[in-house]
Design a protein around this motif. Structure first.
Motif, mmCIF file in Angstrom:
data_model
loop_
_atom_site.group_PDB
_atom_site.id
_atom_site.type_symbol
_atom_site.label_atom_id
_atom_site.label_comp_id
_atom_site.label_asym_id
_atom_site.label_seq_id
_atom_site.Cartn_x
_atom_site.Cartn_y
_atom_site.Cartn_z
ATOM 1 N N PHE A 42 -108.473 -63.887 -36.604
ATOM 2 C CA PHE A 42 -109.757 -64.424 -36.159
ATOM 3 C C PHE A 42 -110.898 -63.864 -37.020
ATOM 4 N N ALA A 43 -110.920 -62.544 -37.181
ATOM 5 C CA ALA A 43 -111.963 -61.913 -37.996
ATOM 6 C C ALA A 43 -111.848 -62.335 -39.461
ATOM 7 N N ARG A 44 -110.621 -62.464 -39.953
ATOM 8 C CA ARG A 44 -110.422 -62.885 -41.337
ATOM 9 C C ARG A 44 -110.901 -64.323 -41.563
ATOM 10 N N ALA A 45 -110.696 -65.197 -40.558
ATOM 11 C CA ALA A 45 -111.168 -66.583 -40.684
ATOM 12 C C ALA A 45 -112.693 -66.626 -40.745
ATOM 13 N N LEU A 46 -113.345 -65.853 -39.888
ATOM 14 C CA LEU A 46 -114.814 -65.796 -39.922
ATOM 15 C C LEU A 46 -115.300 -65.259 -41.260
ATOM 16 N N ASN A 47 -114.716 -64.145 -41.709
ATOM 17 C CA ASN A 47 -115.150 -63.522 -42.952
ATOM 18 C C ASN A 47 -114.909 -64.428 -44.156
ATOM 19 N N SER A 48 -113.741 -65.072 -44.208
ATOM 20 C CA SER A 48 -113.437 -65.968 -45.329
ATOM 21 C C SER A 48 -114.385 -67.160 -45.353
ATOM 22 N N SER A 49 -114.689 -67.704 -44.185
ATOM 23 C CA SER A 49 -115.647 -68.821 -44.120
ATOM 24 C C SER A 49 -117.014 -68.379 -44.609
ATOM 25 N N LEU A 50 -117.424 -67.177 -44.215
ATOM 26 C CA LEU A 50 -118.711 -66.651 -44.679
ATOM 27 C C LEU A 50 -118.694 -66.437 -46.189
ATOM 28 N N GLN A 51 -117.602 -65.862 -46.719
ATOM 29 C CA GLN A 51 -117.486 -65.610 -48.157
ATOM 30 C C GLN A 51 -117.603 -66.895 -48.968
ATOM 31 N N LEU A 52 -116.974 -67.962 -48.460
ATOM 32 C CA LEU A 52 -116.929 -69.213 -49.215
ATOM 33 C C LEU A 52 -118.057 -70.182 -48.847
#
Length: 179
Positions: A42-52
Motif C-alpha cells: 500500500f505504501a509502495r503504491a502511494l510512493n511510486s505514484s507520487l514519484q511518477l
C-alpha cells in the motif's frame, strides 16, 4: 495454502486444541497518525505514484482494515472468543482504489496523470527499480486480471464486526493518508 492451514487448525480444534483464525484484509495506515510500514504494498503504491506523478483510474475494491483497528479487534476476539472460528477482519465496504487513492494523491499532486490500471502498471514496470513498487509488478498484473473478473469474492465481516471499533471505510475519511 491458507485453505490447507485453516483445515489443519480445524482438525486441531476437533482434537481438543483451542484455535481461532484471523483473516485481515490489506492492513493500511493507522487511522489517526497515518503511520504505516513503508515497505508494504500500500505504501509502495502511494510512493511510486507520487514519484511518477501518476494515479490509476481502476475501480479495484480491496478489503482493508487500519492497523489500529486490526490490533484492537484481535485483542477483543482473543479475550472473548471461546470457540474455534474464522474472523474476516475487514470493513464492510472495501477501499476503492479509484476514489480513495486518487483523493489521497491529489492532496500532494494537483496535476497527477490519471491512467487506467494496466497502463499504471506498465508505467511502474517501465520505470524499473527506480520505483518502490517494481518488484510487485507480477502481483499487480494478477490484481488487474481479478479487477476485470466478475467472479471476485467479497469478504463477510458479520462475526468480526462487534469487535471492530469502526466497521466501515466511509467513517475513515482521507485522514489516514496523512504522513
Amino acid at each position: 495454502s491458507k485453505w490447507v492451514q485453516e483445515r489443519i487448525v480445524q482438525l486441531a480444534f476437533k482434537r481438543g486444541f483451542s484455535a481461532t483464525v484471523y483473516r485481515p484484509g490489506l492492513i493500511i495506515p493507522d487511522r489517526t497518525s497515518g503511520q504505516t510500514n513503508i515497505d508494504d504494498v500500500f505504501a509502495r503504491a502511494l510512493n511510486s505514484s507520487l514519484q511518477l506523478g501518476i494515479t490509476n483510474t481502476c475501480s479495484l475494491k480491496i478489503p482493508v482494515i487500519t492497523v489500529d483497528d486490526c490490533a484492537k479487534a484481535v485483542v477483543s476476539i482473543a479475550a472473548k472468543s471461546q470457540v474455534a472460528h474464522a474472523f474476516n477482519l475487514v470493513y464492510r465496504q472495501p477501499l476503492d482504489l479509484t476514489a480513495d487513492l486518487h483523493q489521497a494523491l491529489s492532496c500532494f499532486l494537483q496535476d497527477a496523470r490519471p491512467l487506467a490500471f494496466p497502463q499504471w502498471i506498465d508505467a511502474i514496470h517501465k520505470a524499473g527499480e527506480a520505483t518502490d513498487l517494481f518488484s510487485y509488478v507480477p502481483v499487480l498484473e494478477e490484481l488487474s486480471r481479478l479487477a476485470e473478473s466478475s467472479h471476485t469474492r467479497g469478504f463477510d465481516n458479520i462475526n468480526a464486526s462487534p469487535h471492530l471499533q469502526c466497521s466501515d471505510t466511509g467513517a475513515l475519511g482521507v485522514s489516514f493518508f496523512r504522513s
